[in-house]
Scaffold this active site. Structure first.
Site, PDB file in Angstrom:
ATOM      1  NE  ARG A   1      -0.784  -6.457   9.368  1.00 58.78           N
ATOM      2  CZ  ARG A   1      -1.398  -7.592   9.044  1.00 58.78           C
ATOM      3  NH1 ARG A   1      -1.754  -7.836   7.793  1.00 58.78           N
ATOM      4  NH2 ARG A   1      -1.663  -8.498   9.963  1.00 58.78           N
TER       5      ARG A   1
ATOM      6  CE1 TYR B   1      -3.848  -2.218   0.062  1.00 59.89           C
ATOM      7  CE2 TYR B   1      -2.842  -3.234   1.988  1.00 59.89           C
ATOM      8  CZ  TYR B   1      -3.797  -3.242   0.988  1.00 59.89           C
ATOM      9  OH  TYR B   1      -4.695  -4.264   0.916  1.00 59.89           O
TER      10      TYR B   1
ATOM     11  NE  ARG C   1      -4.501 -15.936   3.992  1.00 63.95           N
ATOM     12  CZ  ARG C   1      -3.588 -16.029   3.040  1.00 63.95           C
ATOM     13  NH1 ARG C   1      -3.084 -17.211   2.717  1.00 63.95           N
ATOM     14  NH2 ARG C   1      -3.180 -14.952   2.407  1.00 63.95           N
TER      15      ARG C   1
END
Length: 232
Positions: A84, A36, A178
């Site tokens: 992060r 990003y 997940r």
């Protein structure tokens, strides 16, 4: 990005943080990983700037740190704020775990409370080496070399993984993503398997909780009897 672009985007981040305050969130995380915008500044494979925002690691972190400080200034002081990062680009010429330690140190100095330690997804050249808890060593290094709390993520899919990571002092938190996509009630099921019965269940599910705990207890007893018969 021009300086005007950078100021506009920083103001957008600040506006989002203020909305988070207004909405009553307890924790704010700035995403500087996975390719990003802010990650693209930090990664040497995507940052080709020749001004004070490119080149050295310190320069590449300059704009993400500007954004972080602007958010920290409007985010309530008593509430935690994390960042992060991609601790490894998994590609030649990219950031390495050594760089991740320095990146974490810079954010700690800027007032970060916790580093959410992921890796990769910054370039198509990446060749990650996957495996059970494969990103935990990065969280371990940052926590114990920088002296900042970390959150381990990536291929953590059993409660025993979490317990071993936390108990060994390799991270302070673990994020389970997940496994929850495959089983939305992963946390409840793992707690039952560990024999921890005090975790809260929605009232509508309490009959399922009781049945699951009975079935697990029965299976454990049957297994013990089988081992006894075999003399194990």
């Amino acid at each position: 990005m021009t300086r005007e672009d950078m100021e506009r985007v920083k103001a957008d981040f600040v506006r989002a943080a203020l909305w988070a305050v207004e909405a009553g969130f307890d924790w704010l995380e700035l995403h500087c990983a996975h390719g990003y915008l802010l990650s693209a500044f930090i990664c040497p494979l995507t940052n080709h700037r020749t001004d004070e925002y490119g080149g050295s690691l310190e320069n590449r972190c300059r704009y993400p740190l500007e954004v972080f400080r602007a958010l920290r200034a409007v985010w309530p002081e008593h509430l935690p704020m994390s960042v992060r990062i991609s601790a490894h680009d998994w590609a030649p010429g990219g950031n390495t775990p050594d760089d991740a330690v320095e990146i974490a140190r810079l954010f700690k100095e800027a007032g970060c409370d916790l580093i959410d330690v992921s890796s990769g997804q910054t370039t198509r050249l990446a060749r990650p080496i996957y495996g059970r808890m494969y990103q935990t060593p990065f969280a371990d290094r940052i926590r114990n070399e920088v002296g900042i709390a970390t959150m381990a993520v990536g291929a953590i899919y059993e409660a025993d993984h979490v317990n071993s990571i936390i108990a060994a002092g390799r991270a302070d938190l673990c994020a389970i993503a997940r496994p929850h996509l495959a089983d939305p009630h992963w946390t409840l099921n793992q707690a039952a398997r560990l024999g921890y019965t005090e975790v809260g269940w929605p009232k509508q599910y309490l009959s399922g909780k009781a049945q699951l705990e009975r079935n697990l207890a029965r299976a454990s007893l049957e297994r013990a009897e089988e081992l006894a018969i075999r003399g194990v």
